[in-house]
Motif scaffolding. Sequence first.
Motif, PDB file in Angstrom:
ATOM      1  N   UNK A  85       3.407  -2.089  -5.238  1.00  0.00           N
ATOM      2  CA  UNK A  85       3.447  -2.040  -3.764  1.00  0.00           C
ATOM      3  C   UNK A  85       3.666  -0.597  -3.323  1.00  0.00           C
ATOM      4  N   UNK A  86       4.643   0.072  -3.934  1.00  0.00           N
ATOM      5  CA  UNK A  86       4.937   1.467  -3.591  1.00  0.00           C
ATOM      6  C   UNK A  86       3.724   2.362  -3.844  1.00  0.00           C
ATOM      7  N   UNK A  87       3.015   2.092  -4.931  1.00  0.00           N
ATOM      8  CA  UNK A  87       1.828   2.890  -5.251  1.00  0.00           C
ATOM      9  C   UNK A  87       0.760   2.749  -4.169  1.00  0.00           C
ATOM     10  N   UNK A  88       0.526   1.519  -3.718  1.00  0.00           N
ATOM     11  CA  UNK A  88      -0.459   1.291  -2.658  1.00  0.00           C
ATOM     12  C   UNK A  88      -0.025   1.958  -1.354  1.00  0.00           C
ATOM     13  N   UNK A  89       1.277   1.892  -1.048  1.00  0.00           N
ATOM     14  CA  UNK A  89       1.781   2.543   0.157  1.00  0.00           C
ATOM     15  C   UNK A  89       1.634   4.056   0.067  1.00  0.00           C
ATOM     16  N   UNK A  90       1.870   4.619  -1.111  1.00  0.00           N
ATOM     17  CA  UNK A  90       1.732   6.066  -1.298  1.00  0.00           C
ATOM     18  C   UNK A  90       0.289   6.504  -1.053  1.00  0.00           C
ATOM     19  N   UNK A  91      -0.647   5.744  -1.583  1.00  0.00           N
ATOM     20  CA  UNK A  91      -2.068   6.064  -1.373  1.00  0.00           C
ATOM     21  C   UNK A  91      -2.396   5.996   0.115  1.00  0.00           C
ATOM     22  N   UNK A  92      -1.879   4.959   0.791  1.00  0.00           N
ATOM     23  CA  UNK A  92      -2.155   4.804   2.226  1.00  0.00           C
ATOM     24  C   UNK A  92      -1.577   5.959   3.038  1.00  0.00           C
ATOM     25  N   UNK A  93      -0.387   6.428   2.677  1.00  0.00           N
ATOM     26  CA  UNK A  93       0.218   7.558   3.396  1.00  0.00           C
ATOM     27  C   UNK A  93      -0.616   8.814   3.188  1.00  0.00           C
ATOM     28  N   UNK A  94      -1.042   9.062   1.966  1.00  0.00           N
ATOM     29  CA  UNK A  94      -1.871  10.241   1.687  1.00  0.00           C
ATOM     30  C   UNK A  94      -3.191  10.147   2.461  1.00  0.00           C
ATOM     31  N   UNK A  95      -3.778   8.961   2.514  1.00  0.00           N
ATOM     32  CA  UNK A  95      -5.002   8.792   3.299  1.00  0.00           C
ATOM     33  C   UNK A  95      -4.739   9.111   4.769  1.00  0.00           C
ATOM     34  N   UNK A  96      -3.624   8.621   5.286  1.00  0.00           N
ATOM     35  CA  UNK A  96      -3.262   8.895   6.678  1.00  0.00           C
ATOM     36  C   UNK A  96      -3.078  10.402   6.908  1.00  0.00           C
ATOM     37  N   UNK A  97      -2.373  11.053   5.993  1.00  0.00           N
ATOM     38  CA  UNK A  97      -2.112  12.488   6.143  1.00  0.00           C
ATOM     39  C   UNK A  97      -3.390  13.317   6.047  1.00  0.00           C
TER      40      UNK A  97
END
Length: 186
Positions: A85-97
Amino acid sequence: MPDGKIELTIEKVSTKEESKMIADVVLVSTGRKPYTENLGLEKLGIKTDKMGRVEVNVKDHTWETNVPGIYAIGDIIAGPMLAHKAEEEAIAVVEHLSGKEGHVNYDAIPSIIYTHPEVAWVGKTEEEVKEAGLEYNVGTFPFAANSRARTNDDSEGMVKFISCKNTDKIFGAHIVGPQAGELLGE
C-alpha cells in the motif's frame, strides 16, 4: 474446558451485547498503531487524528498534509499498514509532484492473514457491495471439491467472488484455504 477447548465471550462494541463461543484455537490480533510520536509533527503544525495518524488529502490524490509541501504515506496515514500500500502511495505522490494525476486503487490492494488455513482477500466484501446498493452476484467454491486440495490432504476452506450482476466486474475476492495469498493473485 474439556479437550483443550476455549470458551470465548464476545462483546459487540456498538451494543455491548455478549455472546459465547467455544473454539479449538483463538487468533488474537490487537492491531498496530502508527509511529508518529516525537517526530516533531506538532512543531510543524501537521494535523493528526485521534489515533496519531497523519491527516492527508487522499480525496484529491495528493497525500499532502495540511502543511503545503509536506506529504505522508504508508503506515502513518489511515488504511491498512501494508508495504505494498505504501509503495503504491509513494508512486502516486511522485506522479503528483511531477505534474501528473496520482491515483491508488485501494480496492486492488490485497490482504493476507498467515494462518492455517490462510485467509486472503481483495476488494469489497458482500456487505460493502450491498450497502453501496450495487447489483451483484456471488460465487463460492469449496476446497473440499478441489482434487489437488484433497490429494494434498488440505481441503479446508473456500473461495468467494462478488461481481457486478451486469458486467461481471469483480468487486471482491475472498479465499480461506491453503496458499490463499498465492491463489488471490491468479
